[in-house]
Structures are given as structure tokens and as C-alpha cells.
Design an enzyme around this catalytic site. Structure first.
Site, mmCIF file in Angstrom:
data_model
loop_
_atom_site.group_PDB
_atom_site.id
_atom_site.type_symbol
_atom_site.label_atom_id
_atom_site.label_comp_id
_atom_site.label_asym_id
_atom_site.label_seq_id
_atom_site.Cartn_x
_atom_site.Cartn_y
_atom_site.Cartn_z
ATOM 1 N N ARG A 119 30.368 63.605 17.323
ATOM 2 C CA ARG A 119 30.347 62.473 16.370
ATOM 3 C C ARG A 119 31.130 61.253 16.853
ATOM 4 N NH1 ARG A 119 31.201 66.676 12.389
ATOM 5 N NH2 ARG A 119 29.168 67.313 11.613
ATOM 6 N N LYS A 141 25.550 47.656 22.237
ATOM 7 C CA LYS A 141 24.214 48.223 21.986
ATOM 8 C C LYS A 141 23.996 49.375 22.959
ATOM 9 C CE LYS A 141 21.397 44.540 20.046
ATOM 10 N NZ LYS A 141 20.235 43.652 20.280
ATOM 11 N N GLU A 183 19.011 37.096 32.688
ATOM 12 C CA GLU A 183 19.861 37.186 31.485
ATOM 13 C C GLU A 183 20.938 36.102 31.514
ATOM 14 O OE1 GLU A 183 19.007 39.145 29.026
ATOM 15 O OE2 GLU A 183 18.198 41.052 29.764
ATOM 16 N N LYS A 225 28.245 35.739 25.250
ATOM 17 C CA LYS A 225 27.821 36.952 24.542
ATOM 18 C C LYS A 225 28.914 37.410 23.580
ATOM 19 C CE LYS A 225 25.446 41.226 24.504
ATOM 20 N NZ LYS A 225 24.615 42.221 25.131
ATOM 21 N N GLU A 235 23.580 42.645 14.539
ATOM 22 C CA GLU A 235 22.328 41.893 14.544
ATOM 23 C C GLU A 235 21.728 41.749 13.153
ATOM 24 O OE1 GLU A 235 20.004 42.308 18.163
ATOM 25 O OE2 GLU A 235 18.197 42.108 16.978
ATOM 26 N N ARG A 239 22.755 37.421 16.189
ATOM 27 C CA ARG A 239 22.670 38.151 17.460
ATOM 28 C C ARG A 239 21.239 38.259 17.983
ATOM 29 N NH1 ARG A 239 25.862 43.609 19.467
ATOM 30 N NH2 ARG A 239 24.816 43.706 21.480
ATOM 31 N N ASN A 243 17.895 38.014 22.129
ATOM 32 C CA ASN A 243 16.643 38.658 22.523
ATOM 33 C C ASN A 243 15.573 37.660 22.957
ATOM 34 O OD1 ASN A 243 17.328 41.415 22.082
ATOM 35 N ND2 ASN A 243 17.330 40.957 19.898
ATOM 36 N N HIS A 246 12.539 38.734 24.980
ATOM 37 C CA HIS A 246 12.469 40.195 24.960
ATOM 38 C C HIS A 246 11.243 40.719 24.211
ATOM 39 C CE1 HIS A 246 16.497 39.733 26.478
ATOM 40 N NE2 HIS A 246 16.732 41.028 26.499
ATOM 41 N N HIS A 250 9.594 43.166 26.493
ATOM 42 C CA HIS A 250 9.508 44.603 26.204
ATOM 43 C C HIS A 250 8.051 45.072 26.217
ATOM 44 C CE1 HIS A 250 13.705 45.009 24.106
ATOM 45 N NE2 HIS A 250 13.789 44.918 25.410
ATOM 46 N N HIS A 263 13.639 45.243 34.009
ATOM 47 C CA HIS A 263 13.866 44.671 32.677
ATOM 48 C C HIS A 263 14.105 43.157 32.756
ATOM 49 C CE1 HIS A 263 15.341 44.236 28.586
ATOM 50 N NE2 HIS A 263 16.439 43.683 29.057
HETATM 51 P P1 NAD Z 1 19.369 49.881 36.234
HETATM 52 O O1 NAD Z 1 20.475 50.432 35.466
HETATM 53 O O2 NAD Z 1 18.122 50.680 36.364
HETATM 54 O O3 NAD Z 1 19.913 49.505 37.687
HETATM 55 C C1 NAD Z 1 19.017 48.962 38.627
HETATM 56 C C2 NAD Z 1 19.050 49.717 39.968
HETATM 57 O O4 NAD Z 1 20.201 49.330 40.697
HETATM 58 C C3 NAD Z 1 19.132 51.225 39.817
HETATM 59 O O5 NAD Z 1 18.328 51.834 40.795
HETATM 60 C C4 NAD Z 1 20.606 51.510 40.108
HETATM 61 O O6 NAD Z 1 20.833 52.812 40.584
HETATM 62 C C5 NAD Z 1 20.904 50.489 41.141
HETATM 63 N N1 NAD Z 1 22.285 50.070 41.273
HETATM 64 C C6 NAD Z 1 23.196 49.926 40.291
HETATM 65 N N2 NAD Z 1 24.310 49.365 40.775
HETATM 66 C C7 NAD Z 1 24.107 49.177 42.095
HETATM 67 C C8 NAD Z 1 24.885 48.602 43.137
HETATM 68 N N3 NAD Z 1 26.065 48.055 42.880
HETATM 69 N N4 NAD Z 1 24.360 48.565 44.373
HETATM 70 C C9 NAD Z 1 23.115 49.053 44.624
HETATM 71 N N5 NAD Z 1 22.326 49.569 43.680
HETATM 72 C C10 NAD Z 1 22.820 49.631 42.419
HETATM 73 O O7 NAD Z 1 18.908 48.444 35.655
HETATM 74 P P2 NAD Z 1 19.736 47.249 34.997
HETATM 75 O O8 NAD Z 1 18.937 46.050 35.276
HETATM 76 O O9 NAD Z 1 21.153 47.270 35.372
HETATM 77 O O10 NAD Z 1 19.679 47.560 33.435
HETATM 78 C C11 NAD Z 1 18.471 47.540 32.718
HETATM 79 C C12 NAD Z 1 18.661 48.277 31.431
HETATM 80 O O11 NAD Z 1 19.634 47.614 30.638
HETATM 81 C C13 NAD Z 1 17.412 48.370 30.591
HETATM 82 O O12 NAD Z 1 17.236 49.697 30.166
HETATM 83 C C14 NAD Z 1 17.705 47.474 29.405
HETATM 84 O O13 NAD Z 1 17.054 47.890 28.241
HETATM 85 C C15 NAD Z 1 19.179 47.582 29.297
HETATM 86 N N6 NAD Z 1 19.815 46.456 28.618
HETATM 87 C C16 NAD Z 1 20.653 46.729 27.595
HETATM 88 C C17 NAD Z 1 21.311 45.689 26.959
HETATM 89 C C18 NAD Z 1 22.322 45.993 25.888
HETATM 90 O O14 NAD Z 1 22.762 45.066 25.212
HETATM 91 N N7 NAD Z 1 22.728 47.220 25.738
HETATM 92 C C19 NAD Z 1 21.095 44.378 27.362
HETATM 93 C C20 NAD Z 1 20.228 44.127 28.418
HETATM 94 C C21 NAD Z 1 19.584 45.185 29.048
HETATM 95 N N1 GLY Z 2 20.902 42.143 24.890
HETATM 96 C C1 GLY Z 2 20.788 41.774 23.525
HETATM 97 C C2 GLY Z 2 21.982 42.097 22.715
HETATM 98 O O1 GLY Z 2 22.951 42.636 23.198
HETATM 99 O O2 GLY Z 2 21.969 41.835 21.548
#
Ligand code: NAD
Ligand code: GLY
Length: 358
Positions: A119, A141, A183, A225, A235, A239, A243, A246, A250, A263
Site C-alpha cells: 500500500r 504520474k 517535451e 513542470k 490534473e 496540469r 499533455n 499527447h 498517444h 513517445h
Molecule cells: P525509455 O524509458 O524506453 O528509454 C528509452 C531507451 O533508452 C531505452 O531503451 C532505455 O533502456 C535507454 N536508455 C535509458 N537511459 C539511457 C542512457 N543513459 N544511455 C543509453 N540508453 C539509455 O523511454 P523514455 O523516452 O525515457 O520514456 C518514455 C516513457 O515515459 C513513456 O512510457 C511515457 O508514457 C512516459 N512518460 C511519462 C510521463 C509522466 O509524467 N510520468 C511523462 C512523459 C512520458
Molecule cells: N507529462 C504530463 C504530466 O506529467 O502531466
């Protein structure tokens, strides 16, 4: 070191930004923690696992590594369960701390695991992609994908700290840098015209990871942010502007299969589509649509969306957390730096899809 503070009802915490932060991760672990679980993937573990664990071991606590398969297509229940399997097998209790070492996929899944394991246990974000450093690690998030929609299962859950080591960007593939920059420029487009203009002037430096330019872009993105999530953690209104791009993005990700486009690439292209729609229905100047398309191109992201068929596009866009009562709502802009959320007539959306897809 730059420090940006995040202050939300769900938690107050620092974002520490500096080269070499990986070697100081012990500073984020509370004295009463009983054990530490580093959640990562094989790619990141090979590059940074030992260094991160060596720093964490200085706390004198047990450090466990949990490796999840790498990739957006593994951001699902099955991978999440691997975290719980490991935590339970190794008997980690509710005073353990999870450390998310990786990009947004690892950060989102680790945060969600922390939110629900026993939890709720504490966690630290150590984002290693540009996208994760400027966006996903900040604001709480957390989620996994569902085959029918992205990030559909999750929770708002804030970390104890965000540790950004700017040096780790040097091992990121160029395509991932471009995805992260999508972003970055998003913040200028929705909130800060001066930052947008600065990004236009510095696009090449940012792509080349010029150390001063990238450090400033990360700090400014985190500040913007933090301001937004400080006002609206869950949100309920403001907030949602984070997006921008997005709703379209998406749909690209889900429509092509998670992982086909990054992404950030989908968001970059989605921002061009949102700019087009904004021009048609919200008075966004046509010349600024051109500026959006040019900057998205300059940072190395695609500007032509895949032709999924308009009906399929609309179906996919329906499965969005901003949809209310079946009505799709879009983040649109009146001008650069001023965003809003609203519905748009279906024929206007179809017209935009017709001229932005191929
Ligand atoms: P990812 O986590 O898939 O990383 C991209 C690639 O880079 C992967 O293969 C990873 O292993 C590799 N990698 C990571 N760090 C590295 C480094 N320093 N050197 C070499 N390779 C490295 O992709 P991402 O773009 O980081 O994240 C995308 C995700 O984030 C999506 O799922 C998206 O929905 C999410 N997201 C969430 C929020 C939020 O507010 N929580 C906001 C934006 C995106
Ligand atoms: N990436 C959108 C949010 O964090 O609200």
C-alpha cells in the site's frame, strides 16, 4: 548543482541537477530505510548499474537489483509483477526504498510499484533519458499501459527526490535525444514564449548536447513542470496542458503498436497536429504553425503522422484520460505560451488528420 523544488499536496521534494549525481545517490536514502531495490533494465544496468549501486551501498543497507525487460512494449502488468515477485521473494518490508534507474518506462513502472507495494513504499527517481529528466520523473504520474490505451492504469505518487545526472545523456542514442527535446519545447509552447524562442535559437546546440544549453533546458523544463504540478497535482484542470500533442501522440503510439515510434517522437508530431487544429479552431496564428513545424523538424522529430485511417484515429483518441462523456478534449493554443483544453468539432479534426497524415 541546480536544485528545483517541487511542492505538491502529495509530497515536497528536490530535483537535483548536476553532472555526477549518480555517485551521490546515497544522499537521497532516508536513514530509516531497511533496504534498497534498484529497478532498472539490462541496457541501463550495463552502463550505470554498478556505479549507482556502489553509491547506494555507502548507506550500509542491503541493495537489491531488479531488471525488467527494456522497452515501451514491456510497460505492462506482467513486467510490473516482476517487481513484486522480487520484492516479496527477498522479503523487502514497507520501509524499503525503490530506486528507479532508467528512462520514463522504468520511472513510471517503479513509481507505480512503489505506490501499491504494501500500500505504498518510498521511491527515488534517477532518470537517465532526456525525456525522463525533463518530464516523466517529475510530478508523480506513474502507470503501465493497457493494450487498449496508454498509461491507463496508474496512480499519482510522488518520489522522495529526483536525481538528475546530466552526464548520462552522453550514452543516449541521438533519436532518444530528439524525443526528449520534444517535451522540452512543449514547455515553451504552452507556458513560456521566451523559452520557446530560446529553443528555436539553440536547437542545434541542444541536439549536440552542448553542456550549458542542455543544463539550462533541463532546469527550465523542471521549473515549469514544478510550477504546474504545484498548482494542480492531480490534473483537475491546469496540469492537462502538459499533455499538448499527447492526444494525437498517444493515438500514434497505440495505433502503430507501443515502441514503433518513441513517445517523444509521437508527442513532437502530435504538437504539429495540435498546432494545426489550434489554427483552425482557436485562433492560433498560421505563421506560428510554421514555427512549430520548423522547430519539431529542427530537433529531429517527425512532422508527418502515420495514416491510420480517420475513423481509427478518432477511436484511438477517444481512449484518453482527458475524454469526458465520450467527448475528446484537446490541448490547444491561442498563441505561443498560452494553452487551453477544449473539445473541437469532429469535422475540424478530420480536416487536420487529412492534411497531417501520410
Ligand atoms: P525509455 O524509458 O524506453 O528509454 C528509452 C531507451 O533508452 C531505452 O531503451 C532505455 O533502456 C535507454 N536508455 C535509458 N537511459 C539511457 C542512457 N543513459 N544511455 C543509453 N540508453 C539509455 O523511454 P523514455 O523516452 O525515457 O520514456 C518514455 C516513457 O515515459 C513513456 O512510457 C511515457 O508514457 C512516459 N512518460 C511519462 C510521463 C509522466 O509524467 N510520468 C511523462 C512523459 C512520458
Ligand atoms: N507529462 C504530463 C504530466 O506529467 O502531466
Amino acid at each position: 548543482m541546480n536544485v528545483v523544488e517541487v511542492d505538491t499536496p502529495g509530497g515536497q521534494y528536490p530535483i537535483r541537477i548536476a553532472p555526477g549525481r549518480l555517485d551521490a545517490l546515497d544522499q537521497s536514502i532516508p536513514a530509516d530505510a531497511t533496504a534498497i531495490a534498484v529497478v532498472t533494465n539490462p541496457t541501463v544496468a550495463a552502463l550505470y548499474g554498478e556505479r549507482a549501486e556502489a553509491a547506494l551501498a555507502r548507506t550500509g543497507k542491503r541493495v537489491l537489483r531488479i531488471e525488467l525487460p527494456d522497452g515501451e512494449s514491456y510497460k505492462d502488468w506482467q513486467s510490473l509483477n516482476l517487481v513484486f515477485d522480487a520484492l516479496l521473494t527477498h522479503r523487502l518490508d514497507r520501509r524499503c526504498v525503490l530506486v528507479a534507474l532508467g528512462g520514463g518506462v522504468i520511472g513510471d513502472m517503479t513509481g507505480f510499484a512503489a505506490a501499491v507495494y504494501m500500500r505504498g513504499v518510498r521511491f527515488v527517481q534517477v532518470p537517465t533519458t532526456l525525456l525522463a529528466q525533463v518530464d516523466s520523473s517529475v510530478g508523480g504520474k506513474t502507470a503501465v499501459n493497457h493494450p487498449l490505451g496508454k498509461n491507463m492504469i496508474g496512480a499519482f505518487y510522488q518520489p522522495l527526490a529526483v536525481e538528475i545526472d546530466t552526464d548520462v545523456l552522453n550514452t543516449l542514442p541521438a533519436r532518444e535525444i530528439s524525443a526528449g527535446l520534444a517535451e522540452v519545447i512543449k514547455y515553451g509552447l504552452i507556458l513560456d514564449p521566451a523559452f520557446w524562442a530560446w529553443c528555436e535559437e539553440n536547437a542545434q546546440k541542444l541536439r549536440n548536447l552542448d553542456s550549458q544549453a542542455i543544463a539550462y533546458a533541463i532546469r527550465r523544463s523542471c521549473e515549469l513542470k514544478a510550477q504546474v504540478v504545484g498548482k494542480d497535482e492531480r490534473e483537475s484542470g491546469l496540469r492537462a496542458i502538459l499533455n499538448l500533442g499527447h492526444t494525437f501522440g498517444h493515438a500514434i503510439e497505440a495505433g502503430l503498436g507501443y515502441g514503433a515510434w518513441l513517445h517523444g517522437e509521437a508527442v513532437g508530431c502530435g504538437m504539429v497536429q495540435a498546432a494545426e487544429l489550434s489554427a483552425d479552431v482557436a485562433g492560433f496564428p498560421r505563421t506560428d504553425v510554421g514555427r512549430v513545424r520548423e522547430l519539431v523538424t529542427a530537433i529531429g522529430c517527425p512532422v508527418v503522422a502515420p495514416d491510420l485511417g480517420a475513423d481509427r484515429w478518432l477511436d484511438l483518441m477517444q481512449v484518453d484520460k482527458k475524454t469526458e462523456g465520450g467527448e475528446i478534449r484537446y490541448v490547444l493554443m491561442a498563441r505561443i505560451g498560452e494553452a487551453m483544453m477544449r473539445a473541437a468539432p469532429e469535422d475540424a479534426v478530420r480536416a487536420v488528420l487529412a492534411r497531417t497524415t501520410q
